[in-house]
Design a protein around this motif. Structure first.
Motif, PDB file in Angstrom:
ATOM      1  N   ILE A   4       1.184  -1.140  -0.458  1.00 54.64           N
ATOM      2  CA  ILE A   4       0.442  -0.537  -0.567  1.00 54.64           C
ATOM      3  C   ILE A   4       0.849   1.370  -0.088  1.00 54.64           C
ATOM      4  O   ILE A   4       1.966   1.641   0.717  1.00 54.64           O
ATOM      5  N   VAL A   5       0.369   2.111  -1.018  1.00 55.32           N
ATOM      6  CA  VAL A   5       1.199   3.365  -1.090  1.00 55.32           C
ATOM      7  C   VAL A   5       0.414   5.021  -0.433  1.00 55.32           C
ATOM      8  O   VAL A   5      -0.752   5.037  -0.865  1.00 55.32           O
ATOM      9  N   THR A   6       0.708   5.098   0.525  1.00 58.45           N
ATOM     10  CA  THR A   6       0.171   6.196   1.832  1.00 58.45           C
ATOM     11  C   THR A   6       0.132   7.876   1.012  1.00 58.45           C
ATOM     12  O   THR A   6      -0.430   8.540   1.761  1.00 58.45           O
ATOM     13  N   ASP A   7       0.829   8.237   0.091  1.00 59.84           N
ATOM     14  CA  ASP A   7       1.493   9.724   0.204  1.00 59.84           C
ATOM     15  C   ASP A   7       2.241   9.624  -1.122  1.00 59.84           C
ATOM     16  O   ASP A   7       2.663   8.083  -2.132  1.00 59.84           O
ATOM     17  N   GLU A   8       2.283  10.194  -1.552  1.00 60.89           N
ATOM     18  CA  GLU A   8       2.710  10.742  -2.665  1.00 60.89           C
ATOM     19  C   GLU A   8       4.467  10.153  -3.528  1.00 60.89           C
ATOM     20  O   GLU A   8       5.084  10.560  -2.843  1.00 60.89           O
ATOM     21  N   VAL A   9       4.428   9.712  -4.305  1.00 56.24           N
ATOM     22  CA  VAL A   9       5.618   9.237  -4.409  1.00 56.24           C
ATOM     23  C   VAL A   9       5.892   8.390  -6.237  1.00 56.24           C
ATOM     24  O   VAL A   9       4.988   8.397  -6.954  1.00 56.24           O
ATOM     25  N   SER A  10       6.964   8.889  -6.902  1.00 53.98           N
ATOM     26  CA  SER A  10       7.346   8.900  -7.826  1.00 53.98           C
ATOM     27  C   SER A  10       6.850   7.673  -8.835  1.00 53.98           C
ATOM     28  O   SER A  10       7.312   6.490  -8.487  1.00 53.98           O
ATOM     29  N   ILE A  47       4.186   1.995   1.778  1.00 47.04           N
ATOM     30  CA  ILE A  47       5.276   2.787   1.405  1.00 47.04           C
ATOM     31  C   ILE A  47       4.799   4.465   1.561  1.00 47.04           C
ATOM     32  O   ILE A  47       4.035   4.556   1.462  1.00 47.04           O
ATOM     33  N   THR A  48       5.559   5.006   2.780  1.00 48.00           N
ATOM     34  CA  THR A  48       4.945   6.783   3.138  1.00 48.00           C
ATOM     35  C   THR A  48       6.163   7.465   2.512  1.00 48.00           C
ATOM     36  O   THR A  48       7.697   6.918   1.940  1.00 48.00           O
ATOM     37  N   ARG A  49       5.757   8.812   2.969  1.00 41.92           N
ATOM     38  CA  ARG A  49       6.860  10.193   2.991  1.00 41.92           C
ATOM     39  C   ARG A  49       6.099  10.646   4.255  1.00 41.92           C
ATOM     40  O   ARG A  49       5.891   9.379   5.584  1.00 41.92           O
ATOM     41  N   SER A  50       6.541  11.345   4.915  1.00 40.67           N
ATOM     42  CA  SER A  50       6.225  12.446   5.987  1.00 40.67           C
ATOM     43  C   SER A  50       4.687  13.013   6.223  1.00 40.67           C
ATOM     44  O   SER A  50       4.189  13.205   7.612  1.00 40.67           O
ATOM     45  N   GLY A  51       4.190  12.382   5.364  1.00 38.82           N
ATOM     46  CA  GLY A  51       2.709  12.689   5.795  1.00 38.82           C
ATOM     47  C   GLY A  51       1.632  11.891   6.996  1.00 38.82           C
ATOM     48  O   GLY A  51       0.766  11.872   6.730  1.00 38.82           O
ATOM     49  N   THR A  52       2.722  10.353   6.425  1.00 37.54           N
ATOM     50  CA  THR A  52       1.612   9.459   7.010  1.00 37.54           C
ATOM     51  C   THR A  52       2.576   9.076   7.968  1.00 37.54           C
ATOM     52  O   THR A  52       3.233   8.747   8.371  1.00 37.54           O
ATOM     53  N   ARG A  53       1.568   8.501   9.669  1.00 38.10           N
ATOM     54  CA  ARG A  53       2.795   9.021  10.554  1.00 38.10           C
ATOM     55  C   ARG A  53       2.369   6.926  11.133  1.00 38.10           C
ATOM     56  O   ARG A  53       1.122   6.439  10.643  1.00 38.10           O
ATOM     57  N   VAL A  54       3.519   6.333  10.776  1.00 37.84           N
ATOM     58  CA  VAL A  54       3.339   4.930  11.428  1.00 37.84           C
ATOM     59  C   VAL A  54       3.971   4.637  12.837  1.00 37.84           C
ATOM     60  O   VAL A  54       4.768   4.088  13.361  1.00 37.84           O
ATOM     61  N   ASP A  55       2.739   4.965  13.200  1.00 37.41           N
ATOM     62  CA  ASP A  55       2.780   4.533  14.879  1.00 37.41           C
ATOM     63  C   ASP A  55       2.691   2.956  15.397  1.00 37.41           C
ATOM     64  O   ASP A  55       2.091   2.091  14.643  1.00 37.41           O
TER      65      ASP A  55
END
Length: 530
Positions: A4-10, A47-55
């Motif tokens: 799963i991809v939760t933020d904008e990724v190239s 796959i995340t960037r800074s927009g997703t908090r993996v807590d």
């Protein structure tokens, strides 16, 4: 594997996964925390960037989750401990933006030297002036680089292309690495004294936070230029403002801040200062860098699927259970001596030798070597060092690593030794296990017998009556309680080595008082993880 991809990724990175028949990719952007927790259980990777908090809550909901891939450098948004507890590997992309950061360093530096920003504003306002914007050439200037990691190395190469002289301070690289880049390795005080322009490229940690403060500015040339595209807080910002206002520093270019977005009065004054060129943490903000980090993390996921080593794993991956149970105590020992010697040894290591003696030598000791190496290097690089990437990072730093096994041992059934060779000499530390806990049995040529503790003070001096008492008195005056003491010496009146375990860290002021009182050959405070 379901990803799963939760933020904008190239798309360039995701294409690698989409082309693999073993992988199914779902792009789910802008999910709320509740929605993501409800869906994450169906996926093997995220796959995340800074927009997703993996807590912790998300990781606990991800009952099938095996890998968290952060498409960028920072992993502040990921609960590393919670992931490790569940055996979930966390990877990032620490090198994908290396070139971007190096180029941004020069973008800021050239803008500063040629007054690009102020001249641009002046011309756009309808004015036409040239004399006020007379600048400085880079050619012939001495550039001081603090930190010769991946970004610092690229900055050094580009500086040489500008025909600059380059001096470098980095106590954790070998002389060979400096020679390979055509730069001169110096001490920090020498760099501050010699450099016309100073740029920092280190991680932000206990050793580098505030490393450029009032005392360091005082040692710099009058009229120096400074650059920071690394981490906010390496320069003491109040001292930087004072240096600009006094004219000691005639120009500064910063991309990073101790507080982002900046909100303090000091930062607001610093950013508004007419001698500052500033950007809002844009070092990694290029289309190419975003593409690179996406490719990097997707390649890590494929490497995981193929059973290959993960170059950028943040946490420790699972070992074979049988091997882990047998090796775990010795891994703790190797990690302890690696961490210990990293705080005591001279700078610029060029070779590390691990020796395993006794019954332990009958087994594959590779996990011990990389564990000790990771502890040795982890304080001194911008990358997270672990069992997976320690050997690679050592190689990149120009450090030779050797492992020796022998079933012969003198006094103990098992001994782990670490020898560190530097241009100024060799340091050796050895340990064993006693009741399942690490014990240090040798330092340099001294026999020792102590358990490493969280806070320690290590001294060597010429043995004379009354010195131990003086040290104890000074520590007591400073409110530092001594837990244990171990004294080693080879002869009466000769060199002695003493190790104190203390209930709290011995600060620099107390170390200075002890130094003045007993004139030790060597003194250093050591802090180990609990």
């Amino acid at each position: 594997m379901k990803v799963i991809v939760t933020d904008e990724v190239s798309d360039s990175g995701l294409q690698l996964l989409e082309e693999d028949p073993r992988v199914s990719v779902d792009v789910r952007l802008k999910l709320s925390a509740e929605e993501l927790r409800a869906q994450i259980g169906a996926y093997d990777a995220i796959i995340t960037r800074s927009g997703t908090r993996v807590d912790r809550a998300l990781l606990e909901a991800g009952e099938n989750l095996k890998i968290v891939a952060r498409a960028g450098v920072g992993v502040d948004s990921v609960d590393i401990d919670a992931a490790s507890e569940r055996g979930i590997i966390v990877v990032n992309a620490p090198t994908g933006n290396t070139n971007s950061a190096a180029e941004h360093t020069f973008a800021l530096l050239l803008s500063l030297c040629r007054n690009v920003t102020v001249a641009n504003d002046n011309l756009k306002s309808g004015d036409w002036q040239r004399a006020p914007f007379t600048g400085h050439e880079l050619r012939g200037k001495t550039l001081g680089i603090i930190g010769m990691g991946k970004v610092g190395g690229r900055v050094a190469r580009r500086a040489r292309a500008f025909e600059m002289d380059v001096v470098v301070y980095d106590p954790y690289i070998s002389e060979k690495r400096a020679e390979d880049f055509g730069v001169r390795l110096v001490q920090l005080d020498d760099l501050l004294r010699l450099a016309d322009i100073i740029t920092v490229h280190t991680p932000l940690n206990e050793e580098t936070k505030g490393m450029i403060g009032p005392a360091q500015f005082e040692r710099m040339k009058d009229g120096v230029l400074i650059v920071n595209c690394a981490r906010g807080g390496i320069y003491v910002e109040e001292a930087t403002l004072q240096a600009l206002e006094s004219g000691k520093v005639i120009g500064a270019a910063f991309d990073v801040w101790s507080q982002e977005p900046p909100d303090s009065d000091t930062l607001k004054k610093l950013i508004a200062h007419p001698k500052m060129v500033v950007t809002p943490h844009l070092g990694a903000n290029t289309f190419e860098a975003q593409k690179n980090v996406a490719i990097d993390v997707c390649q890590e996921i494929l490497a995981y699927l193929d059973g290959k080593p993960l170059t950028n794993a943040i946490n420790i991956p699972r070992f074979d259970p049988d091997l882990m149970e047998h090796m775990k105590p010795f891994m703790a020992l190797a990690s302890t001596i690696g961490n210990f010697i990293s705080q005591l040894a001279p700078p610029n290591p060029r070779k590390v030798t691990f020796t395993y003696s006794g019954q332990l030598a009958r087994y594959d000791c590779t996990p011990l070597t990389v564990c000790g190496l990771a502890a040795l290097l982890n304080r001194h690089t911008e990358r997270e060092v672990n069992l997976v990437n320690a050997s690679l990072i050592a190689r990149e730093m120009g450090i030779e690593v050797e492992a020796v096994r022998t079933t012969e041992t003198e006094s103990y059934s098992n001994v782990v030794s670490l020898a560190l060779e530097t241009p100024t000499g060799k340091r050796v530390i050895a340990g064993t296990l006693f009741e399942g806990r690490p014990k240090i049995v040798k330092m340099r040529n001294f026999d020792t017998d102590f358990r490493p503790e969280e806070h320690m003070l290590v001294l060597s001096y010429q043995d004379r009556p009354g010195l131990i008492g003086k040290i104890g008195t000074l520590l007591g005056d400073a409110g530092v309680n001594i837990g244990n003491m171990n004294l080693g010496r080879r002869e009466k009146g000769g060199e002695a080595l003493v190790v104190f375990s203390t209930d709290s860290r011995v600060d620099e002021a107390t170390i200075a008082e002890i130094t003045a009182a007993i004139q030790p050959d060597y003194i250093r405070a050591v802090t180990l993880p609990k």
